[in-house]
Design a protein around this motif. Sequence first.
Motif, PDB file in Angstrom:
ATOM      1  N   LEU B 195     -21.291 -21.188 -51.416  1.00 16.57           N
ATOM      2  CA  LEU B 195     -21.822 -22.182 -50.487  1.00 16.57           C
ATOM      3  C   LEU B 195     -20.892 -22.296 -49.288  1.00 16.57           C
ATOM      4  CD1 LEU B 195     -22.912 -25.012 -52.964  1.00 16.57           C
ATOM      5  CD2 LEU B 195     -24.234 -23.079 -52.141  1.00 16.57           C
ATOM      6  N   THR B 196     -21.482 -22.458 -48.128  1.00 19.24           N
ATOM      7  CA  THR B 196     -20.666 -22.542 -46.915  1.00 19.24           C
ATOM      8  C   THR B 196     -21.030 -23.796 -46.137  1.00 19.24           C
ATOM      9  OG1 THR B 196     -20.234 -21.520 -44.778  1.00 19.24           O
ATOM     10  CG2 THR B 196     -22.323 -20.962 -45.794  1.00 19.24           C
ATOM     11  N   ASP B 197     -20.012 -24.389 -45.485  1.00 17.75           N
ATOM     12  CA  ASP B 197     -20.334 -25.578 -44.693  1.00 17.75           C
ATOM     13  C   ASP B 197     -20.702 -25.215 -43.252  1.00 17.75           C
ATOM     14  OD1 ASP B 197     -17.821 -24.838 -44.033  1.00 17.75           O
ATOM     15  OD2 ASP B 197     -16.851 -26.727 -44.572  1.00 17.75           O
ATOM     16  N   SER B 198     -20.678 -23.915 -42.910  1.00 21.12           N
ATOM     17  CA  SER B 198     -21.230 -23.567 -41.595  1.00 21.12           C
ATOM     18  C   SER B 198     -22.670 -23.110 -41.842  1.00 21.12           C
ATOM     19  CB  SER B 198     -20.382 -22.514 -40.883  1.00 21.12           C
ATOM     20  OG  SER B 198     -20.463 -21.315 -41.535  1.00 21.12           O
ATOM     21  N   VAL B 199     -23.579 -23.932 -41.350  1.00 25.70           N
ATOM     22  CA  VAL B 199     -24.997 -23.788 -41.712  1.00 25.70           C
ATOM     23  C   VAL B 199     -25.553 -22.435 -41.257  1.00 25.70           C
ATOM     24  CG1 VAL B 199     -27.287 -24.760 -41.232  1.00 25.70           C
ATOM     25  CG2 VAL B 199     -25.357 -26.256 -41.702  1.00 25.70           C
ATOM     26  N   GLN B 200     -26.224 -21.758 -42.196  1.00 30.87           N
ATOM     27  CA  GLN B 200     -26.808 -20.446 -41.910  1.00 30.87           C
ATOM     28  C   GLN B 200     -28.287 -20.638 -41.555  1.00 30.87           C
ATOM     29  OE1 GLN B 200     -24.683 -17.471 -42.338  1.00 30.87           O
ATOM     30  NE2 GLN B 200     -23.313 -19.230 -42.241  1.00 30.87           N
ATOM     31  N   VAL B 201     -28.726 -19.900 -40.552  1.00 25.95           N
ATOM     32  CA  VAL B 201     -30.079 -20.126 -40.039  1.00 25.95           C
ATOM     33  C   VAL B 201     -30.937 -18.871 -40.150  1.00 25.95           C
ATOM     34  CG1 VAL B 201     -31.403 -20.684 -37.953  1.00 25.95           C
ATOM     35  CG2 VAL B 201     -29.251 -21.840 -38.386  1.00 25.95           C
ATOM     36  N   ILE B 202     -32.168 -19.059 -40.570  1.00 26.51           N
ATOM     37  CA  ILE B 202     -33.201 -18.027 -40.403  1.00 26.51           C
ATOM     38  C   ILE B 202     -34.275 -18.697 -39.551  1.00 26.51           C
ATOM     39  CG2 ILE B 202     -35.046 -16.702 -41.521  1.00 26.51           C
ATOM     40  CD1 ILE B 202     -32.515 -15.456 -42.375  1.00 26.51           C
ATOM     41  N   SER B 203     -34.497 -18.138 -38.375  1.00 28.75           N
ATOM     42  CA  SER B 203     -35.455 -18.742 -37.467  1.00 28.75           C
ATOM     43  C   SER B 203     -36.709 -17.866 -37.412  1.00 28.75           C
ATOM     44  CB  SER B 203     -34.813 -18.854 -36.078  1.00 28.75           C
ATOM     45  OG  SER B 203     -35.732 -19.368 -35.184  1.00 28.75           O
ATOM     46  N   ALA B 204     -37.848 -18.467 -37.724  1.00 24.32           N
ATOM     47  CA  ALA B 204     -39.102 -17.700 -37.729  1.00 24.32           C
ATOM     48  C   ALA B 204     -39.994 -18.187 -36.595  1.00 24.32           C
ATOM     49  CB  ALA B 204     -39.802 -17.886 -39.060  1.00 24.32           C
ATOM     50  N   ARG B 205     -40.502 -17.244 -35.805  1.00 22.79           N
ATOM     51  CA  ARG B 205     -41.354 -17.596 -34.654  1.00 22.79           C
ATOM     52  C   ARG B 205     -42.783 -17.171 -34.995  1.00 22.79           C
ATOM     53  NH1 ARG B 205     -41.373 -14.999 -29.344  1.00 22.79           N
ATOM     54  NH2 ARG B 205     -41.767 -16.554 -27.728  1.00 22.79           N
TER      55      ARG B 205
END
Lengths: 290, 434
Positions: B195-205
Motif C-alpha cells: 500500500l502506498t500513500d501516494s495515490v495511484q490513478v487510472i484515468s478512463a476517458r
Amino acid sequence: MAYCVNCGVKLESGTTACPLCKTIVQAPPEVIGQPSEPLFPLINEHIHIDHPMLTKNRKGVIELVIAFMAIAVITLFVTAFAIAHFSPWIPMALVLLGGSYLLVVLFVRPSYVKIASWFSVITIALLAIIDLYDMRFSWSLYANLSIALSWTLCVSPLLFKPEDRWGAIVLGAAAVATYLPLIDLVEGGGLGWSLSIALPTYAVVLLAVATLLVRMKFGKPTITDKVLSLIAISSWGVVAGDFFHLRSISSPLLLSWSSSVAIVALCIVIFLVLNMTLRRVRNYFNNRVV
Amino acid sequence: MRNYQHGSELLPLDNSAIIYPPTVARFNTHVFRLSMDLRIPVIPERLLTALEHVLERFPYFAVSLRQGFYWYYLMPNHAPLAVYEDNSSPCTYIHPKRGANGYLFKVRYTSRRIAVEYFHALTDGTGGLVFLKSLVAEYLKLSGVQAGDDPQVLIPGSMMDPQESEDSFERCYTPLKSVFGFESKAFHMGADDTLTDSVQVISARIKIEDLKRISTSYKATITEYLVAELIDAMQRIQEQTVRNPKRYRPVRVSVPVNIRKVFGSKSLRNFTLFIVIGIDVRLGHYAFEEIIDQVIHQVRGGVNAKSLSKQVSRNVAGRRNPLIRYAPNIFKRPLMKLLSDSYGDSVYSTTISNIGNVELPKGMADVVDRLDFFLSPSKPNKVSCGAIGANGYLLMNFTSIYETKTAYEREVLTALVAKGIPVEVATNRKNGKD
C-alpha cells in the motif's frame, strides 16, 4: 495511439505497456505515438504527515499517559482527603513515572513492542527504587514480577513470527506456571496453595482455552460465540478454583458457592455445542437467511 | 442560523464535516481534487492574483481548522495565500497548519492546468466546483479572456448570498426518534499488494454519448449504470479471491448525493449525503441485469426528500445529543474514529462520486480542454472513483492506494469495453511510459 490486445482499452499516446494488465504494446513506434504530457508531473513532493517528533501516534499515547496520570493523582488526592491522611510521595512517584513515560513516547519509535517494553522496564526500576527506601525489597517483588509476567503474556508474543506463535503460547503458559509457585514460595516459605489450588485451576483454564482454539479450527465463531466462550472459560476457572480449594481443606462438599456458576457455565457450553453442531439452532440464533 | 458575512468570527464545522478531522489517516486524507486543463498557459503569479480576488468572494473558504474543547471549528485565516506546483499524485494530505499556510484547500498548477485540492471538512464537490469555476473565470479575465455568465461562477465583488455559508443540515433537521440503523460489514479487497500513500490513478476517458446509449438500454441513468458496473466488478473480484462462498460478504457502493436541489439549499459548504447501494452476494451470483434492477430500485428509493430527511435527522441528532455535545473533544476524537471505522468505511466496498456533466460558460468552454475529479481512497476501500463529464466526455478517475495492483480498475473498464464502449486510459503509475 495503440490498443491493449488483452484489455481492449485505448492507450494514451506514447504508452508502451497497458496500465491495467501490464501487457507490452507490440506495435510500430508510429502507432504507439510520441509520449504525451503525463497525467501528473513527475515531481514528488516530500510529504510529512506530521512533525516527525510529534506524530499522530505519539500524540495519542501522550494523551493517554497524561489522562491516566491525571486520573491516578486525582483519585489519590480525593482518597487522602477522605481518609484525612496525605502522603506526598505516591503522587510524586506517579508524576515521575508519567514524566518518564512521556520521555519514552517522545524518543522511542512509536511501536507497541518498544513502548510497552520501555514502560515495563521503567516501572520495574521505579518501583524497586521506591521500595528500597528501607534498604530491602518487599512489596515491589510481587508488583515487578506481575509486570514481567504481563510483558511475557502481552508483549513477547509479538516478538515471535506469526508461524511460531505457538512458542509464545507455551512461553506464556510456562511463565504463569512459574510465577504462581514462586509467589507461594516467597510468601509462605513453601509450596502450599500454589500446588493444591492455583496450578490445577490454571490447568483447567488452559484446557478450556485449548478447547476454544480447537473449536476455532472448525469454522469461524461469531462474536457472540467468542464472548460466550470467554464467559464459559472464566466460569470454569472460578468453579475449578472453588473445587480445588475444597479438596485442599478436605471438605466433603464437591462445590460450595460456585455451584450456580457451574450451572451457568454448563448451559453456555451446551448452547455453544448445539450452536456448532446443529444448523437449525445456528440459523435460529444467528438470524441468517437460509 | 449563523451566516458567515464578515470573515471575523468562528464558524462551526457543518454536520457532515465533523467526522473528517478526527478520522484523517495516512491512507485516508479526506482530500478531493478538481482540476481544469486549459488551452492557454498558466502563469503562477497571475493565478495567485486571481486566487486573492476570488477568495474575497468566498470568506467561508478563507478559514483554518482549530481544535476546540468540545469540537473542531473554523477560524478566519489571514495568512498569505500561495499557489503550489502540481505533484505526481493527487489528493495528498493537507496539514491543517503547515499544509497551505493554514488554509484547507491548496491551489496547484502546471503549465496548462489549474487544480484545487480541498480538505473535505471545508466543502463538498459542488462547492469545490463553484470555487474552481470562479477561480478559472477570474484567471481568464486577468488573461484577457471573458469566461461568460454562469450561475456557478461567482464574480469577486458581487453580493454574497447569506445561504452560501449556512449549515443546511441544521435547517433541514426534523427531530425523529430511533433513526439509527447499522449495516453489516461489506466485502473489501485484501491488502495483497504494497500500500502506498501516494495515490495511484487510472484515468478512463469515455464518450458520454456511448454511456447514455448503453444506460438508456437498461432504462437507467449514467450514474446508476456505472454503480451497477462497479458492483458487478466487485462481485467478480470477491468470487475470484474468496474461495469459500460461506465467507462472502455483501458488495456495496457508496454514492454521495448532492441534496441541494431536494432541500432547496444554496450552501457551498458540505451538503451531501451518502446512499449505500448494494447486493447480498451470500444469496447467490447476481447477473448484471439483476444488479442494475437492484441499483435502480435502491437509488430511486433512497433519493427522495423523506428518505434523505431521515438521514439528515440521524446526522444532526447525533451531534445534538447532550452526551456527545458536551463531551470533550479529546474523548470524542477516538470515538468518532472508531465509529467511522466500524460503521462508515466498513459497510461499503468502494465509492463512486459522479459530479455529472459540467456546463461551462461559452468563453470558458473554448479554453478548457479537460476537467478532472479525484477522490481520496481509504484503507478499507482501497480504490475509489471520481467521475465528471465535460466537452462530451466522462472522465472516470480511479484512485488507489495499491502500489501496483489494478485488478478492480481492469474488471470495471474491460466490462465497459466488452459492452462496446471505447475506453481510453492514462495513468500516473510508473509502468506504461518510457
